[in-house]
Scaffold this motif. Structure first.
Motif, PDB file in Angstrom:
ATOM      1  N   HIS A  85      42.501 -16.189  23.770  1.00 12.55           N
ATOM      2  CA  HIS A  85      41.671 -16.118  24.968  1.00 12.55           C
ATOM      3  C   HIS A  85      40.337 -15.471  24.598  1.00 12.55           C
ATOM      4  N   PRO A  86      39.486 -16.166  23.834  1.00 13.15           N
ATOM      5  CA  PRO A  86      38.268 -15.539  23.298  1.00 13.15           C
ATOM      6  C   PRO A  86      37.261 -15.124  24.366  1.00 13.15           C
ATOM      7  N   ARG A  87      37.381 -15.637  25.569  1.00  8.89           N
ATOM      8  CA  ARG A  87      36.469 -15.238  26.640  1.00  8.89           C
ATOM      9  C   ARG A  87      37.236 -14.539  27.755  1.00  8.89           C
ATOM     10  N   SER A  88      38.307 -13.850  27.403  1.00  8.79           N
ATOM     11  CA  SER A  88      39.110 -13.197  28.442  1.00  8.79           C
ATOM     12  C   SER A  88      38.263 -12.186  29.200  1.00  8.79           C
ATOM     13  N   PRO A  89      38.252 -12.265  30.538  1.00 14.42           N
ATOM     14  CA  PRO A  89      37.330 -11.462  31.343  1.00 14.42           C
ATOM     15  C   PRO A  89      37.771 -10.007  31.476  1.00 14.42           C
ATOM     16  N   VAL A  90      36.786  -9.144  31.665  1.00 15.79           N
ATOM     17  CA  VAL A  90      37.016  -7.733  31.953  1.00 15.79           C
ATOM     18  C   VAL A  90      36.442  -7.439  33.337  1.00 15.79           C
ATOM     19  N   ILE A  91      37.244  -6.810  34.178  1.00 13.11           N
ATOM     20  CA  ILE A  91      36.819  -6.432  35.523  1.00 13.11           C
ATOM     21  C   ILE A  91      36.712  -4.914  35.584  1.00 13.11           C
ATOM     22  N   GLU A  92      35.605  -4.408  36.100  1.00 14.32           N
ATOM     23  CA  GLU A  92      35.435  -2.957  36.283  1.00 14.32           C
ATOM     24  C   GLU A  92      36.136  -2.548  37.569  1.00 14.32           C
ATOM     25  N   MET A  93      37.010  -1.547  37.493  1.00  9.36           N
ATOM     26  CA  MET A  93      37.768  -1.109  38.667  1.00  9.36           C
ATOM     27  C   MET A  93      37.936   0.422  38.675  1.00  9.36           C
ATOM     28  N   GLY A  94      36.824   1.123  38.438  1.00 11.23           N
ATOM     29  CA  GLY A  94      36.918   2.570  38.281  1.00 11.23           C
ATOM     30  C   GLY A  94      36.414   3.399  39.444  1.00 11.23           C
ATOM     31  N   LEU A  95      36.178   2.786  40.601  1.00 13.16           N
ATOM     32  CA  LEU A  95      35.584   3.518  41.726  1.00 13.16           C
ATOM     33  C   LEU A  95      36.262   4.851  41.995  1.00 13.16           C
ATOM     34  N   ARG A  96      37.570   4.859  42.095  1.00 13.11           N
ATOM     35  CA  ARG A  96      38.272   6.081  42.489  1.00 13.11           C
ATOM     36  C   ARG A  96      38.261   7.157  41.412  1.00 13.11           C
ATOM     37  N   ARG A  97      37.872   6.794  40.183  1.00 12.51           N
ATOM     38  CA  ARG A  97      37.840   7.777  39.101  1.00 12.51           C
ATOM     39  C   ARG A  97      36.420   8.195  38.725  1.00 12.51           C
ATOM     40  N   ALA A  98      35.406   7.565  39.335  1.00  9.68           N
ATOM     41  CA  ALA A  98      34.023   7.935  39.039  1.00  9.68           C
ATOM     42  C   ALA A  98      33.727   9.326  39.583  1.00  9.68           C
ATOM     43  N   GLN A  99      32.722   9.992  39.010  1.00 19.06           N
ATOM     44  CA  GLN A  99      32.444  11.368  39.404  1.00 19.06           C
ATOM     45  C   GLN A  99      31.913  11.482  40.826  1.00 19.06           C
ATOM     46  N   ASN A 100      31.224  10.458  41.335  1.00 24.15           N
ATOM     47  CA  ASN A 100      30.768  10.480  42.718  1.00 24.15           C
ATOM     48  C   ASN A 100      30.340   9.077  43.121  1.00 24.15           C
ATOM     49  N   VAL A 101      29.779   8.962  44.318  1.00 26.07           N
ATOM     50  CA  VAL A 101      29.426   7.639  44.848  1.00 26.07           C
ATOM     51  C   VAL A 101      28.394   6.948  43.964  1.00 26.07           C
ATOM     52  N   ASP A 102      27.298   7.651  43.642  1.00 27.19           N
ATOM     53  CA  ASP A 102      26.260   7.031  42.833  1.00 27.19           C
ATOM     54  C   ASP A 102      26.791   6.609  41.468  1.00 27.19           C
ATOM     55  N   ALA A 103      27.613   7.454  40.877  1.00 29.16           N
ATOM     56  CA  ALA A 103      28.169   7.120  39.564  1.00 29.16           C
ATOM     57  C   ALA A 103      29.027   5.870  39.648  1.00 29.16           C
ATOM     58  N   SER A 104      29.723   5.687  40.762  1.00 26.05           N
ATOM     59  CA  SER A 104      30.578   4.506  40.890  1.00 26.05           C
ATOM     60  C   SER A 104      29.755   3.235  41.083  1.00 26.05           C
ATOM     61  N   VAL A 105      28.723   3.299  41.936  1.00 26.34           N
ATOM     62  CA  VAL A 105      27.935   2.096  42.223  1.00 26.34           C
ATOM     63  C   VAL A 105      27.038   1.738  41.040  1.00 26.34           C
ATOM     64  N   PHE A 106      26.282   2.707  40.534  1.00 24.95           N
ATOM     65  CA  PHE A 106      25.419   2.417  39.404  1.00 24.95           C
ATOM     66  C   PHE A 106      26.238   2.173  38.141  1.00 24.95           C
ATOM     67  N   GLY A 107      27.408   2.808  38.054  1.00 27.50           N
ATOM     68  CA  GLY A 107      28.296   2.529  36.934  1.00 27.50           C
ATOM     69  C   GLY A 107      28.798   1.097  36.967  1.00 27.50           C
ATOM     70  N   ALA A 108      29.131   0.608  38.165  1.00 28.08           N
ATOM     71  CA  ALA A 108      29.561  -0.785  38.297  1.00 28.08           C
ATOM     72  C   ALA A 108      28.424  -1.728  37.928  1.00 28.08           C
ATOM     73  N   ARG A 109      27.203  -1.389  38.349  1.00 33.03           N
ATOM     74  CA  ARG A 109      26.031  -2.199  37.978  1.00 33.03           C
ATOM     75  C   ARG A 109      25.875  -2.241  36.464  1.00 33.03           C
ATOM     76  N   ALA A 110      25.962  -1.064  35.824  1.00 27.97           N
ATOM     77  CA  ALA A 110      25.805  -0.999  34.377  1.00 27.97           C
ATOM     78  C   ALA A 110      26.930  -1.736  33.658  1.00 27.97           C
ATOM     79  N   ALA A 111      28.156  -1.634  34.187  1.00 33.18           N
ATOM     80  CA  ALA A 111      29.283  -2.334  33.574  1.00 33.18           C
ATOM     81  C   ALA A 111      29.087  -3.845  33.644  1.00 33.18           C
ATOM     82  N   TYR A 112      28.541  -4.321  34.756  1.00 33.38           N
ATOM     83  CA  TYR A 112      28.256  -5.751  34.882  1.00 33.38           C
ATOM     84  C   TYR A 112      27.174  -6.167  33.890  1.00 33.38           C
TER      85      TYR A 112
END
Length: 492
Positions: A163-190
């Motif tokens: 599966h050379p293109r197996s997808p990765v989904i970011e799902m760390g909202l509940r473990r991020a340090q705060n709201v901004d870290a979760s949203v901007f972290g999701a942006r950066a992960a994308y």
């Protein structure tokens, strides 16, 4: 002049006081001695690649641009500063008309970058460029770090020959340090290569694809696991993915998922996948694949989660795990192995009587000695592959039709000559005299840029451990200037 009307995740938030107190004390001191309008140049750079990586992914420029575009002191800001009883009324009155009037040159988001090269060059009155240091660093440090971590994880997932293109989904909202870290972290992960996020606020703000199924509580809330699976398949008949590890993966979860999958098949529908969130993922995924295939459900995908990172993913692939996609949370959104990038903001030049004079920071630690002067970053390509980056003074010109000798700025005996090369200048104007001149790309364009960038470099720099060192050299003129300033500093 280009405009930024709103950054969705900020909406009406005001960030001028997102700074450290010592920025204001320095500003006030400069104001008191009438030096606050002297023009200076600061560089933003980092010294070491995060996570032992061979590169970093530049990110966070959009937030920098939004912040500078809206920068002003409100009456509330001034009232708070007045309450500290540290600043004169003249100074506070001066801040009433404050806005950013400087120049910013930056390496575009999604570019692969390396230690010691300026990611941003900020020029302007010292009072202005002093204020913005802390905010710029927090935007660039965090998102560049998470984008880099995401790319490491995505690269690991792509080592799977099945599966050379197996997808990765970011799902760390509940473990991020705060709201901004979760949203901007999701942006950066994308940006780093994840195909989507579980975070709806990030999805809304940046049009990132969102993904999610059910948690264990859904299964537990029904009389039986089978009842829960049937109910979910009825609610989402086109997108049914079932979580199979609430009770027993092999004895309960997968058999019940197969029952539902076969029922759906009879109705002309299809079970899209199962998710395993605990246990030995290699063993369980291989058993699950055999059971699904034997039941005639060969198209059902197997998704794995459970505290994954790039190392576990590579190990699972080496062990022959039958995993089609990955959900990664804690270790991605927090970059747990390396929780800080360490970008710094250093004074490198000052205007004296209309002439830019270089400035250098000297340290007992050689790695902390800065590169002086107003600089640019050039990427050198041979046969469409990047071979080195060159930091040079802004006025220097290079003729790509002539051979160019490069040398290691520390171990200068290490030299090589390149020919038939092309030059790409990395820093682009973002603000000129306080006006935004750079059209901010969509996050989807930035993500595509990362893929394009990776193809420009040899694969050895992408090794997760002990990668090939990509060379960042100094021009001869910049190296000479640095040595001259060091010699002057040492001379009594």
């Amino acid at each position: 002049m280009l405009e930024i009307t709103e950054l969705p995740v900020y909406r009406d938030r005001h960030l001028t006081l997102l700074t450290d107190l010592y920025q204001l004390t320095m500003m006030y001191g400069q104001f008191c001695v009438n030096r606050h309008e002297e023009r200076v140049v600061f560089d933003v750079f980092y010294r070491t690649n995060p996570c032992g990586n061979g590169y970093a992914v530049a990110a966070g420029l959009e937030q920098v641009a939004w912040y500078l575009y809206h920068l002003k002191f409100t009456e509330g800001d001034l009232a708070y500063l007045r309450s500290l009883k540290m600043f004169s009324e003249d100074f506070l009155e001066y801040l009433k008309g404050f806005s950013f009037h400087g120049d910013v040159y930056a390496i575009p988001e999604g570019t692969l970058v390396f230690p010691n090269e300026p990611l941003l060059r900020v020029e302007g009155p010292i009072l202005e460029v002093q204020l913005i240091e802390s905010a710029i660093l927090t935007f660039v440090n965090h998102q560049s770090l998470i984008a880099t971590k995401a790319r490491r994880i995505v690269e690991a997932a792509r080592t799977n020959p099945k599966h050379p293109r197996s997808p990765v989904i970011e799902m760390g909202l509940r473990r991020a340090q705060n709201v901004d870290a979760s949203v901007f972290g999701a942006r950066a992960a994308y940006i780093g290569g994840c195909v989507g996020t579980s975070n709806l606020m990030a999805g809304e703000s940046y049009q990132i694809p969102v993904s999610g199924t059910q948690g264990h509580s859904w299964i537990q809330s029904f009389p039986s696991e089978l009842d829960a699976f049937i109910a979910y398949s009825q609610a989402f008949p086109e997108e049914t993915v079932l979580l199979v590890d609430t009770y027993d993966v092999l004895r309960s979860g997968i058999p019940n998922a197969i029952r539902v999958g076969l029922q759906m098949k009879e109705k002309g529908l299809s079970l899209k996948g199962i998710r395993i969130d605990s246990g030995d993922l290699a063993y369980l995924s291989k058993r699950a694949r055999r059971m699904l295939d034997a039941a005639g459900l060969k198209d059902v995908k197997i998704i794995a989660s459970s505290d994954l990172d790039e190392y576990i993913i590579r190990d699972l692939i080496l062990q022959g795990a039958e995993i089609d996609g990955w959900g990664v949370g804690t270790h991605l959104i927090t970059s747990s192995e390396c929780p800080a990038l360490g970008c710094v903001y250093k004074l490198v030049a000052q205007e004296v009587h209309t002439v830019w004079e270089p400035r250098i920071k000297v340290s007992e630690n050689p790695s902390k000695v800065t590169n002086p002067g107003r600089k640019k970053v050039l990427r050198l390509f041979v046969d469409d592959h990047a071979v080195a980056d060159l930091i040079a003074l802004t006025h220097e010109e290079f003729d790509a039709s002539k051979p160019l000798e490069l040398f290691d700025p520390i171990h200068t005996y290490k030299r090589k000559v390149i020919e038939n090369y092309r030059i790409e200048e990395l820093l682009v104007p973002v603000f000129v005299r306080g006006e935004l001149v750079y059209e901010l790309p969509k996050v989807q364009q930035i993500r595509a840029r990362v893929d394009e960038q990776v193809e420009q470099f040899v694969p050895e720099i992408r090794r997760p451990r002990k990668p090939h060192e990509y060379h960042v050299d100094l021009s001869q003129e910049l190296w000479d200037l640095k040595q001259t300033l060091l010699h002057e500093w040492r001379t009594p």
